[in-house]
Scaffold this active site. Structure first.
Site, short mmCIF file in Angstrom:
data_model
loop_
_atom_site.label_atom_id
_atom_site.label_comp_id
_atom_site.label_asym_id
_atom_site.label_seq_id
_atom_site.Cartn_x
_atom_site.Cartn_y
_atom_site.Cartn_z
N LYS A 232 0.86 -1.19 0.00
CA LYS A 232 0.00 0.00 0.00
C LYS A 232 0.90 1.24 0.00
O LYS A 232 1.71 1.42 0.90
CB LYS A 232 -0.91 0.00 1.24
CG LYS A 232 -1.69 1.30 1.45
CD LYS A 232 -2.66 1.21 2.63
CE LYS A 232 -3.33 2.55 2.93
NZ LYS A 232 -4.25 2.50 4.09
N ASP A 237 -2.62 10.10 3.70
CA ASP A 237 -4.03 9.71 3.83
C ASP A 237 -4.77 10.72 4.70
O ASP A 237 -4.76 10.64 5.92
CB ASP A 237 -4.14 8.30 4.43
CG ASP A 237 -5.60 7.83 4.53
OD1 ASP A 237 -6.46 8.50 3.93
OD2 ASP A 237 -5.84 6.80 5.18
N LYS A 244 -10.40 12.74 7.85
CA LYS A 244 -10.00 12.30 9.20
C LYS A 244 -9.98 13.50 10.14
O LYS A 244 -9.64 14.61 9.72
CB LYS A 244 -8.58 11.71 9.16
CG LYS A 244 -8.46 10.35 8.55
CD LYS A 244 -7.02 9.86 8.63
CE LYS A 244 -6.83 8.51 7.95
NZ LYS A 244 -7.57 7.42 8.58
N ASP A 255 1.46 6.23 5.68
CA ASP A 255 0.49 5.30 5.11
C ASP A 255 1.01 4.59 3.85
O ASP A 255 0.29 3.82 3.23
CB ASP A 255 -0.83 6.03 4.82
CG ASP A 255 -2.03 5.12 4.91
OD1 ASP A 255 -1.94 4.08 5.59
OD2 ASP A 255 -3.06 5.44 4.29
N ASP A 314 -12.25 7.05 3.18
CA ASP A 314 -11.09 6.79 4.05
C ASP A 314 -10.72 5.30 4.06
O ASP A 314 -9.67 4.94 4.58
CB ASP A 314 -11.40 7.29 5.48
CG ASP A 314 -10.14 7.45 6.32
OD1 ASP A 314 -9.03 7.38 5.74
OD2 ASP A 314 -10.28 7.63 7.54
N GLU A 316 -9.47 3.67 1.73
CA GLU A 316 -8.87 3.80 0.40
C GLU A 316 -7.79 2.75 0.13
O GLU A 316 -7.53 2.42 -1.02
CB GLU A 316 -8.27 5.21 0.23
CG GLU A 316 -6.85 5.41 0.78
CD GLU A 316 -6.72 5.21 2.28
OE1 GLU A 316 -7.74 5.33 2.98
OE2 GLU A 316 -5.61 4.92 2.75
N ARG A 318 -7.70 -0.45 0.65
CA ARG A 318 -8.21 -1.66 0.01
C ARG A 318 -8.54 -1.40 -1.47
O ARG A 318 -8.49 -2.32 -2.28
CB ARG A 318 -9.42 -2.19 0.79
CG ARG A 318 -10.60 -1.26 0.82
CD ARG A 318 -11.59 -1.61 1.92
NE ARG A 318 -11.09 -1.21 3.24
CZ ARG A 318 -11.76 -1.43 4.38
NH1 ARG A 318 -12.92 -2.05 4.37
NH2 ARG A 318 -11.25 -1.03 5.53
N1 BES Z 1 -4.48 4.50 6.79
C1 BES Z 1 -5.64 4.18 7.54
C2 BES Z 1 -5.36 3.16 8.66
C3 BES Z 1 -4.46 3.62 9.75
C4 BES Z 1 -4.97 4.20 10.90
C5 BES Z 1 -3.08 3.43 9.67
C6 BES Z 1 -4.13 4.61 11.91
C7 BES Z 1 -2.25 3.83 10.69
C8 BES Z 1 -2.77 4.41 11.82
C9 BES Z 1 -6.70 3.58 6.63
O1 BES Z 1 -6.71 4.04 5.33
C10 BES Z 1 -8.04 3.94 7.22
O2 BES Z 1 -8.33 5.10 7.25
N2 BES Z 1 -8.81 2.94 7.64
C11 BES Z 1 -10.08 3.18 8.21
C12 BES Z 1 -11.08 2.22 7.57
C13 BES Z 1 -12.52 2.54 7.87
C14 BES Z 1 -12.90 3.87 7.24
C15 BES Z 1 -13.40 1.43 7.32
C16 BES Z 1 -9.98 2.95 9.70
O3 BES Z 1 -9.24 2.05 10.13
O4 BES Z 1 -10.61 3.69 10.45
ZN ZN Z 2 -4.90 4.67 4.62
MN MN Z 3 -7.79 5.86 5.12
#
Ligand code: BES
Ligand code: ZN
Ligand code: MN
Length: 466
Positions: A232, A237, A244, A255, A314, A316, A318
């Site tokens: 990834k 992000d 966020k 990220d 968010d 993204e 996947r």
């Molecule tokens: N990049 C984030 C995940 C992340 C969070 C990495 C904190 C490192 C530290 C990912 O893209 C994300 O935002 N995931 C969301 C998914 C949700 C919207 C289904 C999450 O984990 O909240």
């Molecule tokens: Zn992310």
């Molecule tokens: Mn995200």
């Protein structure tokens, strides 16, 4: 910046070394004259012999004062050796040189950990520099060089991940990948569009820095297996229009940690003599909100034709990984695919910051990765792909949705893995969720604050180990 500390190997430690480290069992080194017998010194300091414990003893060096560091090695296991080695280079920060007499055991592990603890990332500013020169006495040189190669690969992953997003847009990441010297192919926007990479394009469309798909190829002669690694590569992000909150956004330059790991592993394969053919794919995009950004409710078409309703911009990671996995399955004909991603905040709730998650559709592959993780100290815990949660991804209007609206099913890391699985065909596949372990909040042992490079050691062990 690569690790600055240089490493040399000598058959024996010079008895007059200015900073000399000896394992507690210092009878091994009769040449060194201590002011008080070792046993009495250790008793005086109530030393227990634990790994990481260091007793400093001043000694005369001509007209000057030198220093001997007596260090504990615990049970002598690789884990204990890592802790001991990291403690020594940490103690030697700011010094010109450190000479270490090694205990029995794996010199590769010792050198690797000593160097990782000497890693720093700075853009100007002050701070105590790491020890300039490390001499390992009585060590097996090829093992030391192996440990050094692994540590430098981890350092590269940390460097790429620690670099601010103002520098590291997707095009920059492609340049860094090409700098490995491996055969590289880069899809720019037009090529992504022509080939149907709808996920990567959708995530990248809100940014002024267009997305890229980066492919690196390592093709050793006579290889019998072909592995595809997918990383990834979200260079920042923000969440996109599903923005966020400030606190969650401030660490999101990391990220692309999975993509950095893939670049660093690919770059180390030749020197480490991997016999496996490996293709690395880095799906790179910047996830930004803007007038051109994708909207919640948009439906996108992935590589290969699967349609996805984007219920949360968010989620993204996947979306970009799905394109790369589908492409690998359709075009590259791998024997196994492993993706690595800072995919979900949920995995750090489940497993914390010390151990990464592995999901897999193939038991043997999962076992291999868990074992490589234990050996290499990038520890992995296998997580389940629970079928009951698959309906979380059902969309009323498309083949799937990318996020479970309303969080009816919970298990955010599992549902993300279930999403990815849909794009892996019938290939043996594993997914590493490193959102918890990709970043460290502490300077401790082999970890330095910021990016950890987690994943480099386990993947290199898996691809080049016994
Ligand atoms: N990049 C984030 C995940 C992340 C969070 C990495 C904190 C490192 C530290 C990912 O893209 C994300 O935002 N995931 C969301 C998914 C949700 C919207 C289904 C999450 O984990 O909240
Ligand atoms: Zn992310
Ligand atoms: Mn995200």
């Amino acid at each position: 910046m690569p690790i600055q500390t240089t490493v040399s190997v000598l058959p024996e430690a010079p008895a007059d070394a200015a900073l000399l480290a000896l394992p507690y069992d210092a009878e091994l080194n009769p040449k060194v004259e201590l002011p008080v017998p070792v046993a009495a010194l250790l008793a005086h300091y109530e030393a227990k012999g634990e790994a990481g414990e260091i007793v400093e003893v001043p000694v005369t060096r001509g007209d000057a004062v030198g220093r001997v560091l007596l260090y504990g090695v615990g049970d002598g296991s690789p884990r204990a050796l890592r802790k001991a080695a990291a403690g020594l280079t940490r103690r030697a920060r700011g010094k010109q040189e450190l000479t270490v007499v090694l205990p029995p055991g794996d010199a590769a592990v010792f050198a690797e950990a000593a160097l990782l603890a000497a890693y720093t990332f700075k853009i100007g500013g002050q701070g105590t520099p790491p020890v300039a020169a490390l001499t390992l006495a009585g060590a097996d040189e090829p093992a030391v060089r192996r440990g050094e190669a692994v540590a430098q690969a981890v350092a590269l992953a940390r460097d790429l991940t620690n670099t601010p997003s103002s520098t590291k847009n997707p095009a920059w990441l492609a340049e860094q990948a090409a700098a490995t010297g491996l055969e590289a192919k880069v899809w720019e926007e037009d090529a992504l569009r022509a080939d149907g990479f709808g996920g990567i394009l959708a995530v990248g469309q809100g940014s002024v820095h267009p997305p890229r798909l980066i492919q690196l190829s390592y093709t050793p002669e006579g290889a019998e297996r072909h592995v595809v690694l997918v990383g990834k590569g979200i260079t920042f992000d923000s969440g996109g229009l599903s923005l966020k909150p400030t606190d969650n956004m401030k660490t999101q330059k990391t990220d692309m940690a999975g993509g950095a790991v893939v670049i660093a592993v690919m770059g180390a394969l030749a020197a480490m003599g991997s016999r496996v053919r490996v293709t690395g794919l880095i799906a790179a995009a910047e996830n930004m909100p803007s007038g051109t950004a994708q909207r919640p409710g948009d439906v996108i078409t992935h590589y290969g034709g699967t349609t996805v309703e984007v219920t949360n911009t968010d989620a993204e990671g996947r979306l970009v990984l799905a394109d790369a996995l589908a492409y690998a399955d359709a075009v590259l004909d791998p024997d196994a695919m492993v993706d690595i991603a800072t995919l979900t905040g949920a995995i750090s709730v489940a497993l914390g910051r010390s151990i990464g998650a592995v999901y897999s559709s193939a038991d043997e592959l999962a076992d291999e990765l868990v074992e490589a993780g234990a050996r290499s100290d990038d520890r992995l815990w296998r997580m389940p792909l629970i079928e009951d949660y698959r309906p979380a991804l059902d969309s009323p209007i498309a083949d799937m949705q990318n996020a479970d609206v309303g969080g009816r099913y919970g298990a955010g890391s599992i549902t993300a893995a279930l999403f990815l699985r849909e794009f892996t065909g019938k290939r043996p596949w594993a997914h590493l969720d490193i959102a918890g372990v990709g970043r460290s909040t502490v300077d401790e042992g082999t970890l330095t604050k910021g990016a950890t490079g987690f994943g480099v050691r386990v993947l290199l062990d898996w691809l080049t180990g016994s």
